[in-house]
Write an enzyme that holds these catalytic residues in place. Structure first.
Site, PDB file in Angstrom:
ATOM      1  N   HIS A  35       0.881  -1.224   0.005  1.00 27.19           N
ATOM      2  CA  HIS A  35      -0.021  -0.186   0.161  1.00 27.19           C
ATOM      3  C   HIS A  35       0.799   1.336  -0.011  1.00 27.19           C
ATOM      4  O   HIS A  35       0.573   2.292   0.544  1.00 27.19           O
ATOM      5  CB  HIS A  35      -0.954  -0.047   1.129  1.00 27.19           C
ATOM      6  CG  HIS A  35      -2.003  -1.011   0.999  1.00 27.19           C
ATOM      7  ND1 HIS A  35      -3.205  -0.963   0.098  1.00 27.19           N
ATOM      8  CD2 HIS A  35      -2.151  -2.256   1.460  1.00 27.19           C
ATOM      9  CE1 HIS A  35      -3.824  -1.974   0.480  1.00 27.19           C
ATOM     10  NE2 HIS A  35      -3.224  -2.844   1.299  1.00 27.19           N
ATOM     11  N   THR A  36       1.976   1.101  -0.692  1.00 26.76           N
ATOM     12  CA  THR A  36       2.907   2.236  -0.745  1.00 26.76           C
ATOM     13  C   THR A  36       3.091   2.680  -2.186  1.00 26.76           C
ATOM     14  O   THR A  36       3.356   3.905  -2.230  1.00 26.76           O
ATOM     15  CB  THR A  36       4.576   1.877  -0.348  1.00 26.76           C
ATOM     16  OG1 THR A  36       4.897   0.680  -1.157  1.00 26.76           O
ATOM     17  CG2 THR A  36       4.555   1.610   0.980  1.00 26.76           C
ATOM     18  N   GLY A 123      -6.353 -15.175  -6.905  1.00 31.93           N
ATOM     19  CA  GLY A 123      -6.828 -14.623  -5.532  1.00 31.93           C
ATOM     20  C   GLY A 123      -6.092 -14.824  -4.289  1.00 31.93           C
ATOM     21  O   GLY A 123      -6.204 -14.629  -3.117  1.00 31.93           O
ATOM     22  N   ALA A 124      -4.812 -15.285  -4.860  1.00 24.72           N
ATOM     23  CA  ALA A 124      -3.854 -15.770  -3.676  1.00 24.72           C
ATOM     24  C   ALA A 124      -2.726 -14.546  -3.326  1.00 24.72           C
ATOM     25  O   ALA A 124      -1.875 -14.856  -2.780  1.00 24.72           O
ATOM     26  CB  ALA A 124      -2.933 -16.861  -4.191  1.00 24.72           C
ATOM     27  N   GLY A 125      -3.010 -13.289  -3.870  1.00 23.29           N
ATOM     28  CA  GLY A 125      -2.277 -12.387  -3.403  1.00 23.29           C
ATOM     29  C   GLY A 125      -0.989 -12.106  -4.319  1.00 23.29           C
ATOM     30  O   GLY A 125      -0.011 -11.385  -3.925  1.00 23.29           O
ATOM     31  N   SER A 128      -1.995 -12.838 -10.314  1.00 27.81           N
ATOM     32  CA  SER A 128      -2.444 -13.483 -11.340  1.00 27.81           C
ATOM     33  C   SER A 128      -2.746 -12.325 -12.493  1.00 27.81           C
ATOM     34  O   SER A 128      -2.649 -12.576 -13.677  1.00 27.81           O
ATOM     35  CB  SER A 128      -3.306 -14.186 -11.203  1.00 27.81           C
ATOM     36  OG  SER A 128      -4.341 -13.927 -10.431  1.00 27.81           O
ATOM     37  N   ASP A 173       2.104  -4.422  -9.074  1.00 28.75           N
ATOM     38  CA  ASP A 173       2.148  -5.513  -9.809  1.00 28.75           C
ATOM     39  C   ASP A 173       2.715  -5.558 -11.291  1.00 28.75           C
ATOM     40  O   ASP A 173       3.328  -6.311 -11.666  1.00 28.75           O
ATOM     41  CB  ASP A 173       0.535  -6.087  -9.523  1.00 28.75           C
ATOM     42  CG  ASP A 173       0.110  -6.071  -8.295  1.00 28.75           C
ATOM     43  OD1 ASP A 173       0.797  -5.970  -7.219  1.00 28.75           O
ATOM     44  OD2 ASP A 173      -1.205  -6.044  -7.958  1.00 28.75           O
ATOM     45  N   TYR A 225      -9.970  -1.887  -0.667  1.00 27.64           N
ATOM     46  CA  TYR A 225      -8.990  -1.598  -0.953  1.00 27.64           C
ATOM     47  C   TYR A 225      -9.231   0.190  -1.288  1.00 27.64           C
ATOM     48  O   TYR A 225      -8.285   1.010  -0.948  1.00 27.64           O
ATOM     49  CB  TYR A 225      -8.585  -2.092  -2.175  1.00 27.64           C
ATOM     50  CG  TYR A 225      -7.187  -1.623  -2.805  1.00 27.64           C
ATOM     51  CD1 TYR A 225      -6.126  -2.487  -2.565  1.00 27.64           C
ATOM     52  CD2 TYR A 225      -7.290  -0.805  -3.734  1.00 27.64           C
ATOM     53  CE1 TYR A 225      -4.915  -2.096  -3.101  1.00 27.64           C
ATOM     54  CE2 TYR A 225      -6.209  -0.369  -4.381  1.00 27.64           C
ATOM     55  CZ  TYR A 225      -4.738  -1.023  -3.942  1.00 27.64           C
ATOM     56  OH  TYR A 225      -3.466  -0.722  -4.536  1.00 27.64           O
TER      57      TYR A 225
HETATM   58  C1  GLA Z   1      -2.679  -4.978  -4.765  1.00 28.19           C
HETATM   59  C2  GLA Z   1      -2.455  -3.875  -5.846  1.00 28.19           C
HETATM   60  C3  GLA Z   1      -1.179  -3.217  -5.820  1.00 28.19           C
HETATM   61  C4  GLA Z   1      -0.432  -2.810  -4.307  1.00 28.19           C
HETATM   62  C5  GLA Z   1      -0.810  -3.961  -3.475  1.00 28.19           C
HETATM   63  C6  GLA Z   1      -0.430  -3.675  -2.050  1.00 28.19           C
HETATM   64  O1  GLA Z   1      -1.650  -6.070  -5.381  1.00 28.19           O
HETATM   65  O2  GLA Z   1      -2.678  -4.410  -6.972  1.00 28.19           O
HETATM   66  O3  GLA Z   1      -0.990  -1.932  -6.676  1.00 28.19           O
HETATM   67  O4  GLA Z   1      -1.254  -1.749  -3.860  1.00 28.19           O
HETATM   68  O5  GLA Z   1      -2.152  -4.418  -3.600  1.00 28.19           O
HETATM   69  O6  GLA Z   1       0.819  -3.337  -1.751  1.00 28.19           O
END
Ligand code: GLA
Length: 381
Positions: A35-36, A123-125, A128, A173, A225
């Site tokens: 979240h930066t 959805g695993a962070g 994808s 990402d 978010y």
């Molecule tokens: C998701 C968002 C990114 C980023 C992260 C948190 O993956 O797609 O842009 O904000 O959350 O770091």
């Protein structure tokens, strides 16, 4: 993920022809810096060896057709000229959003067929969706000889996600998928998109980065978010700065309403952790020293930013109790995965401990994999 011959058969079944090539784009885990990105701060991702593959071919006409090995039997077919008006739901928004964004920017694109395949869990962070966007973006640029730079491809993929899909994410990402290099973490400065490759080889120190997928799904578009993002913007506005990047001392947050102070404190302390961890890796200090900073990052996301869940907290707590040097949730939060810095010799024991704890808490079984720092998106054939 299916094999190339299976994908060729699926391509022929969907589009009655063969692909002109294959483009791969990786998922990512972020060592630190959550979240930066939308606060113009810092992050430190690695690309994963697990990828999304895009098999693509140019076609006569002006239609884009897209199929996915993960959604068999479904072919979405749309007029390229009318993509902006098309009412498209679900997984196809990601590839079609990218095609639309090329057109919106004035690039000349003809008909195209796309078949997607993935070994990244959804959805695993581990991003994808950005891997889909980046594999398609690279394929389109190559097939129509557009010569688009990687910087612009990041922008195209990111804009597609923000405006076509409707998820107000930052550029973390897509930047990771387009710019990471094998054996390195990448220090990203979102104030000017500056990138620095930082050596990242845990194996030489007897360490591993374990990804623990809690098998709980996050839905970024679902409000939380976006709410965090607007809280950060409100905090910056009240402080009279353009972004939270401009704040480096948490004492300067004291006048904010309590909730906004906590949100902003996460962002300010998180960027400091990124720089400290990047420095430790650059000077080749023993990576074990970053463990407590990972733990502090998790506490900050849990307590100040409030994006953790019981599953994520359990995975972090149990992995740490079983010997991890540090662990934290990765990505946006609200589900997805945890990363843990562990001794190679402890991988199996930590995996078992987390699985046992999940079972006794009544959670679904988690899935683990060992991360390695791999390459960015590329044409494979
Ligand atoms: C998701 C968002 C990114 C980023 C992260 C948190 O993956 O797609 O842009 O904000 O959350 O770091």
């Amino acid at each position: 993920m299916t094999s190339d011959p299976e994908a060729a058969a699926a391509f022929a079944a969907a589009f009655s022809d063969s692909a002109d090539g294959r483009w791969d784009a990786p998922g990512r885990v972020n060592l630190i810096g959550e979240h930066t990105d939308y606060n113009r701060g810092y992050a430190l991702p690695i690309a994963l060896p697990q990828v999304v593959r895009c098999y693509a071919a140019v076609r006569a006409g002006d239609r884009v057709r897209v199929a996915s090995q993960q959604y068999p039997g479904e072919v979405v077919d749309a007029s390229i000229a009318e993509l902006g008006l098309a009412n498209i739901d679900g997984w196809a928004r990601y590839p079609l959003g990218v095609v639309h964004e090329f057109v919106r920017r004035g690039h000349s694109i003809g008909g195209i067929d796309l078949l997607l395949d993935s070994d990244l869990p959804i959805g695993a962070g581990v991003s994808s969706s950005a891997a889909v966007e980046c594999s398609v973006a690279l394929a389109v640029s190559d097939l129509f000889s557009l010569g688009t730079t990687r910087e612009e491809l990041v922008d195209i993929a990111h804009t597609a996600e923000n405006f076509y899909v409707g998820a107000p994410t930052g550029k973390l990402d897509q930047s990771a998928a387009m710019h990471c290099t094998t054996g390195h973490a990448m220090l990203l400065d979102f104030a000017d998109d500056h990138r620095t490759q930082v050596p990242f080889d845990l194996a030489e120190r007897g360490l591993a980065l374990l990804i623990i997928d809690t098998m709980t799904k996050h839905e970024l578009a679902a409000g939380a978010y976006a709410e965090r993002r607007s809280e950060c913007e409100r905090a910056a506005a009240l402080l009279g700065v353009g972004s939270l990047r401009e704040v480096t001392n948490t004492d300067d947050l004291a006048g904010l309403p309590t909730l906004l102070e906590r949100r902003a404190r996460h962002v300010v302390t998180e960027s400091a952790r990124v720089l400290a961890i990047a420095d430790a890796l650059t000077t080749r200090a023993d990576p074990r020293i970053i463990g407590p900073m990972l733990a502090a990052g998790h506490a900050s996301l849990r307590d100040d930013f409030e994006v953790s869940t019981p599953e994520l907290d359990t995975a972090v707590d149990v992995a740490t109790a079983a010997g991890a040097h540090g662990a934290r949730l990765v990505g946006g939060g609200f589900g997805g995965s945890v990363i843990a810095l562990v001794e190679v010799a402890d991988v199996a024991a930590i995996d078992h401990a987390v699985t046992a704890a999940f079972r006794s808490a009544g959670f679904a079984d988690p899935r683990t994999l060992v991360a390695a720092a791999a390459a960015a998106a590329r044409r494979v054939r």
